[in-house]
Structures are given as C-alpha cells and as structure tokens.
Scaffold this motif. Structure first.
Motif, PDB file in Angstrom:
ATOM      1  N   TRP A  20       0.821  -1.218   0.000  1.00 30.94           N
ATOM      2  CA  TRP A  20       0.000   0.000   0.000  1.00 30.94           C
ATOM      3  C   TRP A  20       0.847   1.257   0.000  1.00 30.94           C
ATOM      4  O   TRP A  20       1.767   1.409   0.781  1.00 30.94           O
ATOM      5  CB  TRP A  20      -0.941   0.013   1.215  1.00 30.94           C
ATOM      6  N   ASP A  21       0.496   2.188  -0.869  1.00 38.34           N
ATOM      7  CA  ASP A  21       1.142   3.503  -0.904  1.00 38.34           C
ATOM      8  C   ASP A  21       0.186   4.469  -0.216  1.00 38.34           C
ATOM      9  O   ASP A  21      -1.002   4.488  -0.532  1.00 38.34           O
ATOM     10  CB  ASP A  21       1.354   3.912  -2.366  1.00 38.34           C
ATOM     11  N   PRO A  22       0.685   5.309   0.716  1.00 35.55           N
ATOM     12  CA  PRO A  22      -0.237   6.198   1.445  1.00 35.55           C
ATOM     13  C   PRO A  22      -1.037   7.121   0.521  1.00 35.55           C
ATOM     14  O   PRO A  22      -2.183   7.447   0.825  1.00 35.55           O
ATOM     15  CB  PRO A  22       0.677   7.024   2.349  1.00 35.55           C
ATOM     16  N   CYS A  23      -0.437   7.527  -0.609  1.00 35.36           N
ATOM     17  CA  CYS A  23      -1.128   8.463  -1.512  1.00 35.36           C
ATOM     18  C   CYS A  23      -2.019   7.772  -2.541  1.00 35.36           C
ATOM     19  O   CYS A  23      -2.902   8.413  -3.119  1.00 35.36           O
ATOM     20  CB  CYS A  23      -0.124   9.321  -2.269  1.00 35.36           C
ATOM     21  N   HIS A  24      -1.767   6.505  -2.827  1.00 32.58           N
ATOM     22  CA  HIS A  24      -2.439   5.865  -3.972  1.00 32.58           C
ATOM     23  C   HIS A  24      -3.092   4.524  -3.682  1.00 32.58           C
ATOM     24  O   HIS A  24      -3.707   3.950  -4.591  1.00 32.58           O
ATOM     25  CB  HIS A  24      -1.427   5.637  -5.105  1.00 32.58           C
ATOM     26  N   GLY A  25      -2.928   3.993  -2.473  1.00 26.61           N
ATOM     27  CA  GLY A  25      -3.369   2.612  -2.257  1.00 26.61           C
ATOM     28  C   GLY A  25      -2.406   1.705  -3.002  1.00 26.61           C
ATOM     29  O   GLY A  25      -1.198   1.770  -2.805  1.00 26.61           O
ATOM     30  N   LEU A  26      -2.951   0.942  -3.936  1.00 26.18           N
ATOM     31  CA  LEU A  26      -2.082   0.069  -4.738  1.00 26.18           C
ATOM     32  C   LEU A  26      -2.273   0.485  -6.191  1.00 26.18           C
ATOM     33  O   LEU A  26      -3.300   0.193  -6.794  1.00 26.18           O
ATOM     34  CB  LEU A  26      -2.542  -1.369  -4.508  1.00 26.18           C
ATOM     35  N   LYS A  27      -1.308   1.259  -6.714  1.00 24.40           N
ATOM     36  CA  LYS A  27      -1.510   1.849  -8.049  1.00 24.40           C
ATOM     37  C   LYS A  27      -0.436   1.363  -9.002  1.00 24.40           C
ATOM     38  O   LYS A  27       0.751   1.406  -8.694  1.00 24.40           O
ATOM     39  CB  LYS A  27      -1.489   3.380  -7.952  1.00 24.40           C
ATOM     40  N   MET A  28      -0.863   0.907 -10.163  1.00 20.80           N
ATOM     41  CA  MET A  28       0.037   0.382 -11.190  1.00 20.80           C
ATOM     42  C   MET A  28      -0.183   1.181 -12.466  1.00 20.80           C
ATOM     43  O   MET A  28      -1.266   1.711 -12.695  1.00 20.80           O
ATOM     44  CB  MET A  28      -0.269  -1.096 -11.459  1.00 20.80           C
ATOM     45  N   ARG A  29       0.854   1.203 -13.320  1.00 24.17           N
ATOM     46  CA  ARG A  29       0.648   1.836 -14.629  1.00 24.17           C
ATOM     47  C   ARG A  29       0.677   0.753 -15.699  1.00 24.17           C
ATOM     48  O   ARG A  29       1.381  -0.248 -15.570  1.00 24.17           O
ATOM     49  CB  ARG A  29       1.693   2.907 -14.889  1.00 24.17           C
ATOM     50  N   TYR A  30      -0.118   0.959 -16.749  1.00 22.25           N
ATOM     51  CA  TYR A  30      -0.097   0.044 -17.892  1.00 22.25           C
ATOM     52  C   TYR A  30       1.163   0.349 -18.701  1.00 22.25           C
ATOM     53  O   TYR A  30       1.497   1.519 -18.912  1.00 22.25           O
ATOM     54  CB  TYR A  30      -1.331   0.266 -18.770  1.00 22.25           C
ATOM     55  N   THR A  31       1.857  -0.716 -19.151  1.00 16.66           N
ATOM     56  CA  THR A  31       3.120  -0.493 -19.861  1.00 16.66           C
ATOM     57  C   THR A  31       3.147  -1.136 -21.232  1.00 16.66           C
ATOM     58  O   THR A  31       2.430  -2.098 -21.515  1.00 16.66           O
ATOM     59  CB  THR A  31       4.331  -1.075 -19.106  1.00 16.66           C
ATOM     60  N   ASN A  32       4.042  -0.615 -22.040  1.00 13.77           N
ATOM     61  CA  ASN A  32       4.453  -1.233 -23.287  1.00 13.77           C
ATOM     62  C   ASN A  32       5.466  -2.311 -22.904  1.00 13.77           C
ATOM     63  O   ASN A  32       6.528  -1.987 -22.375  1.00 13.77           O
ATOM     64  CB  ASN A  32       5.097  -0.147 -24.166  1.00 13.77           C
ATOM     65  N   PRO A  33       5.155  -3.597 -23.128  1.00 12.89           N
ATOM     66  CA  PRO A  33       6.053  -4.656 -22.643  1.00 12.89           C
ATOM     67  C   PRO A  33       7.410  -4.666 -23.343  1.00 12.89           C
ATOM     68  O   PRO A  33       8.362  -5.248 -22.834  1.00 12.89           O
ATOM     69  CB  PRO A  33       5.282  -5.949 -22.940  1.00 12.89           C
ATOM     70  N   THR A  60      -6.664   7.761   1.359  1.00  5.42           N
ATOM     71  CA  THR A  60      -5.333   8.145   0.889  1.00  5.42           C
ATOM     72  C   THR A  60      -4.923   9.481   1.502  1.00  5.42           C
ATOM     73  O   THR A  60      -5.768  10.298   1.879  1.00  5.42           O
ATOM     74  CB  THR A  60      -5.276   8.258  -0.651  1.00  5.42           C
ATOM     75  N   SER A  61      -3.607   9.693   1.578  1.00  4.88           N
ATOM     76  CA  SER A  61      -3.086  11.001   1.993  1.00  4.88           C
ATOM     77  C   SER A  61      -3.225  11.964   0.835  1.00  4.88           C
ATOM     78  O   SER A  61      -3.270  11.559  -0.321  1.00  4.88           O
ATOM     79  CB  SER A  61      -1.599  10.895   2.321  1.00  4.88           C
ATOM     80  N   SER A  62      -3.238  13.249   1.168  1.00  5.12           N
ATOM     81  CA  SER A  62      -3.379  14.292   0.166  1.00  5.12           C
ATOM     82  C   SER A  62      -2.198  14.241  -0.817  1.00  5.12           C
ATOM     83  O   SER A  62      -1.048  14.107  -0.414  1.00  5.12           O
ATOM     84  CB  SER A  62      -3.421  15.621   0.905  1.00  5.12           C
ATOM     85  N   TYR A  63      -2.521  14.340  -2.101  1.00  6.39           N
ATOM     86  CA  TYR A  63      -1.515  14.213  -3.174  1.00  6.39           C
ATOM     87  C   TYR A  63      -1.845  15.207  -4.261  1.00  6.39           C
ATOM     88  O   TYR A  63      -3.016  15.482  -4.531  1.00  6.39           O
ATOM     89  CB  TYR A  63      -1.578  12.792  -3.745  1.00  6.39           C
ATOM     90  N   ARG A  64      -0.838  15.782  -4.873  1.00  6.28           N
ATOM     91  CA  ARG A  64      -1.106  16.569  -6.080  1.00  6.28           C
ATOM     92  C   ARG A  64       0.028  16.371  -7.075  1.00  6.28           C
ATOM     93  O   ARG A  64       1.172  16.079  -6.688  1.00  6.28           O
ATOM     94  CB  ARG A  64      -1.324  18.051  -5.775  1.00  6.28           C
ATOM     95  N   SER A  65      -0.298  16.521  -8.348  1.00  2.00           N
ATOM     96  CA  SER A  65       0.695  16.355  -9.403  1.00  2.00           C
ATOM     97  C   SER A  65       0.298  17.280 -10.550  1.00  2.00           C
ATOM     98  O   SER A  65      -0.834  17.775 -10.601  1.00  2.00           O
ATOM     99  CB  SER A  65       0.744  14.896  -9.865  1.00  2.00           C
ATOM    100  N   ARG A 118       3.763  14.857  -2.557  1.00  2.00           N
ATOM    101  CA  ARG A 118       3.170  13.776  -1.773  1.00  2.00           C
ATOM    102  C   ARG A 118       2.860  14.228  -0.346  1.00  2.00           C
ATOM    103  O   ARG A 118       2.553  13.405   0.510  1.00  2.00           O
ATOM    104  CB  ARG A 118       4.092  12.557  -1.760  1.00  2.00           C
ATOM    105  N   GLY A 119       2.961  15.516  -0.082  1.00  2.00           N
ATOM    106  CA  GLY A 119       2.664  16.003   1.255  1.00  2.00           C
ATOM    107  C   GLY A 119       3.561  15.353   2.316  1.00  2.00           C
ATOM    108  O   GLY A 119       3.113  15.093   3.414  1.00  2.00           O
ATOM    109  N   ASN A 120       4.803  15.065   1.921  1.00  4.03           N
ATOM    110  CA  ASN A 120       5.806  14.489   2.829  1.00  4.03           C
ATOM    111  C   ASN A 120       5.475  13.095   3.366  1.00  4.03           C
ATOM    112  O   ASN A 120       5.868  12.753   4.478  1.00  4.03           O
ATOM    113  CB  ASN A 120       6.081  15.437   4.004  1.00  4.03           C
ATOM    114  N   VAL A 121       4.736  12.297   2.578  1.00  2.00           N
ATOM    115  CA  VAL A 121       4.613  10.875   2.987  1.00  2.00           C
ATOM    116  C   VAL A 121       5.265   9.998   1.923  1.00  2.00           C
ATOM    117  O   VAL A 121       5.456  10.418   0.790  1.00  2.00           O
ATOM    118  CB  VAL A 121       3.150  10.422   3.194  1.00  2.00           C
TER     119      VAL A 121
END
Ligand code: 1HN
Length: 353
Positions: A241-254, A277-282, A350-353
């Motif tokens: 678990w990531d505090p900002c995203h839970g469990l987040k994956m990206r789709y990739t070009n293999p 989740t913790s507060s996050y911005r991007s 990531r708000g320091n997490v």
C-alpha cells in the motif's frame, strides 16, 4: 537567498498607453503587461474539478441511440466537457474524453487519424474493436489502445448495448496543428490476424525471435480486466500500500517498459474497503473512472465526488486529491503524464509521505 514572485505589476501612464496603442498597429505588445499571466509561480488552470454519474450519461446515451445510428454519427459519443472549458471538447486542458455507445448489431465504420485513442469499457461485453487487421473482444474493465494512424472500427454482435470511455489526445494534436484523418471505403477493415494474435506475440512475456526495438505505442492493444484484477488481488496479499495511492500500477508497453501510449499515461489502482489516501497533487490533470466499489474523493479545497461503479471524475493539475474507499474499489485513470515526463515537466507533491 529567498524566492519571490516574478513580474510585479507596472504603472500605467498616458504616455505608456499611447505607446502601447501605437505599437499595437504593428502587431507588437509589451511583455511587461502579460508576463505575470504567462509565467505563473504555479499551474493556474481553467480546468475545474468535475464529475459525471454513469446513470445520467447512460440514459442520455440511450436517448441518443434512438436519435442517430453509430454509422450516421460516425461515432455515437457524448463528449465530457470540463465546466471550465465549455465548447472546446476538452476534459482537461490537453485531453479529450467521451462516452461511446454501440448498440447490438451496429458497426462504427473504419477510419484512422493521427490522434491516439484509449478505450475503457464501462458496461457490456462481447463487442469488438479492430485495429490494424486484428479484432479484440471488449469486456467490462478492459483497457484498449488505438495507436495513431491505425485503421479502427468497432462492432457489437452481442445482444446488449456496450458503453465505453474514450480518451484521446485531440487537444495536443490540435495545439501542434498535426491532425490528419481519413475514412476507409468499407465499414469494416479487412481482418488478417486471428483474435489474440498480438497478445500471444507480445503480451505473454515472449517476443518474436527477431523483434527489434519498440515503438511509442504498445503492440499489446487489449489489457483485459480479468488479468489486471488478478494482479491487483495478488499484490493486495503483499500489503503493497502507498499512502497516496493505495495500490496503483501503470499500464506499460512490454517491449520498452514505458507507458503503453506515447501521449497518455494509463493507471489502475485498488483501494481496499476503509482505506483513505493522503493528500496528493501532481501536474498531470487526471481523468478517473471507477470500475468497482464506491467511495468519496476530495478535490482541491471544496469539491467532493461521491462515486460508485462506472462514475467518472476529473482532477485538475496541481489540485489536491484524497480518496476514501467505502467498499473495496478499483479506479482506472489517465493523464498526459508521458508528455510531461518527456519534457521534464512532471512534478508531484506527496505532502511528505
Ligand atoms: C474516434 O475515432 C473514436 O474511433 C471515438 O471510437 C471518439 C473522438 C474524436 C475523434 C475521433 C473511435 C473520437 C474519435
């Protein structure tokens, strides 16, 4: 050293104003009047937080289904327009999104264009999309790619309507003045590869022996939800678990390990029941589609979305986002992150997490 905002406002005098008016006739304008708006200390976007309930979109789409065929419309789509960018067919400053309906028995005719498209299936099963001579079956939760300049047509031989989210880089291509498009002289493109061919060739941890370098778009053009969901479930057991995203994956070009598409990053995340989740911005404004569960998302200072399966929402650049999962939930999302990364512009907080 201390950082202070650039470009203080200047004083207007009658002499200066007369000068501005005079040079304007020569298509000249003083930078010092616009500098503060051009080079802002932080992103300042017209894009606003917004959300759509699928039930509302669904009924409007079924009504559209009585008014126009997929063939006449070319694509029967209702565009998701950002309330801060009305009239521009934009969901964020540089991305387009819409929801498409193909009714049983319909075909959306073959065409191609320089814009890239992603599909995320919201409801329905057993329709197909054909890309470069190969069909793939579209089921709920599948993420499907149409690469730039690839012939593509869709058909629905099932007995139920199918609805999917379309994401395209239309505003990017528009900005670059690089749009080309053409129609095929037949509704359906010729098929010369069996269903599953690309997946077997490129999506099974194998590559054809003499395959060389990868292109900008993944040769795997369907990422079936069943497999994605299984991976998330197995990772849940690893407690990743990531505090900002839970469990987040990206789709990739293999082939390359890069994002699956050149212009749009695509992501999937699992938020277990009760997770906040913790507060996050991007800097990458992001479009979200809930595919399982329900929850609440806080965007910026005061925008709240209560979402459930199939609902859609958008988070503008640099606005804080916080998710609360009421049930076990899965969110699909996409953004312009690959472009920002390529240009070294991507930033996150990531708000320091
Ligand atoms: C398009 O080609 C599709 O192929 C969907 O399904 C939406 C929006 C603008 C331009 C082309 C499709 C589109 C589109």
């Amino acid at each position: 050293m201390q950082a202070i905002p650039i470009a203080q406002s200047t004083v207007d005098t009658p002499e200066r104003q007369a000068f501005y008016d005079r040079i304007s006739r020569q298509n000249l304008t003083p930078l010092w009047l616009s500098l503060a708006d051009l080079v802002t200390p932080e992103p300042r976007s017209q894009c606003q937080p917004a959300s759509w309930h699928f039930s509302d979109i669904r009924s409007a789409m079924l009504e559209a289904g009585t008014l126009i065929t997929a063939k006449e419309a070319e694509r029967r789509v209702l565009v998701l327009e950002n309330p801060g960018l009305r009239g521009q067919s934009k969901i964020t400053t540089d991305l387009y999104a819409g929801v498409q309906l193909v009714l049983p028995g319909e075909v959306a005719p073959a065409h191609r264009h320089t814009q890239s498209a992603l599909r995320f299936v919201l409801e329905g099963a057993g329709a197909y999309t054909a890309v470069n001579g190969e069909r793939t079956i579209m089921n709920e939760g599948d993420f499907i790619i149409t690469p730039p300049w690839a012939w593509h047509d869709h058909g629905n031989p099932s007995d139920k309507p199918i609805f999917w989210l379309d994401g395209l880089d239309i505003p990017v291509v528009q900005f670059l003045d690089a749009s080309f498009a053409e129609h095929l002289d037949q509704d359906e493109q010729p098929i010369f590869r069996p269903v599953g061919d690309s997946d077997a060739r490129y999506g099974a941890n194998l590559l054809p022996l003499d395959h060389k370098s990868g292109g900008a778009s993944s040769p795997v053009f369907n990422y079936p939800y069943a497999r994605t969901r299984d991976a998330l479930e197995r990772l849940r057991r690893a407690n990743a678990w990531d505090p900002c995203h839970g469990l987040k994956m990206r789709y990739t070009n293999p082939i390359t390990g890069n994002h699956a598409m050149a212009t749009m990053g695509t992501f999937v995340q699992l938020l277990p029941k009760g997770f906040s989740t913790s507060s996050y911005r991007s800097t990458d404004a992001t479009v979200f589609a809930a595919i399982e569960g329900c929850g609440r998302t806080h965007i910026g200072d005061d925008f709240i979305v209560d979402w459930k399966k199939r609902d859609l929402f958008v988070v503008p650049s640099w606005q804080k986002v916080r998710h609360e999962a009421v049930e076990d939930s899965v969110l699909f999302s996409f953004s312009d992150r690959p472009i920002q990364e390529a240009l070294h512009l991507f930033r996150e907080d990531r708000g320091n997490v």
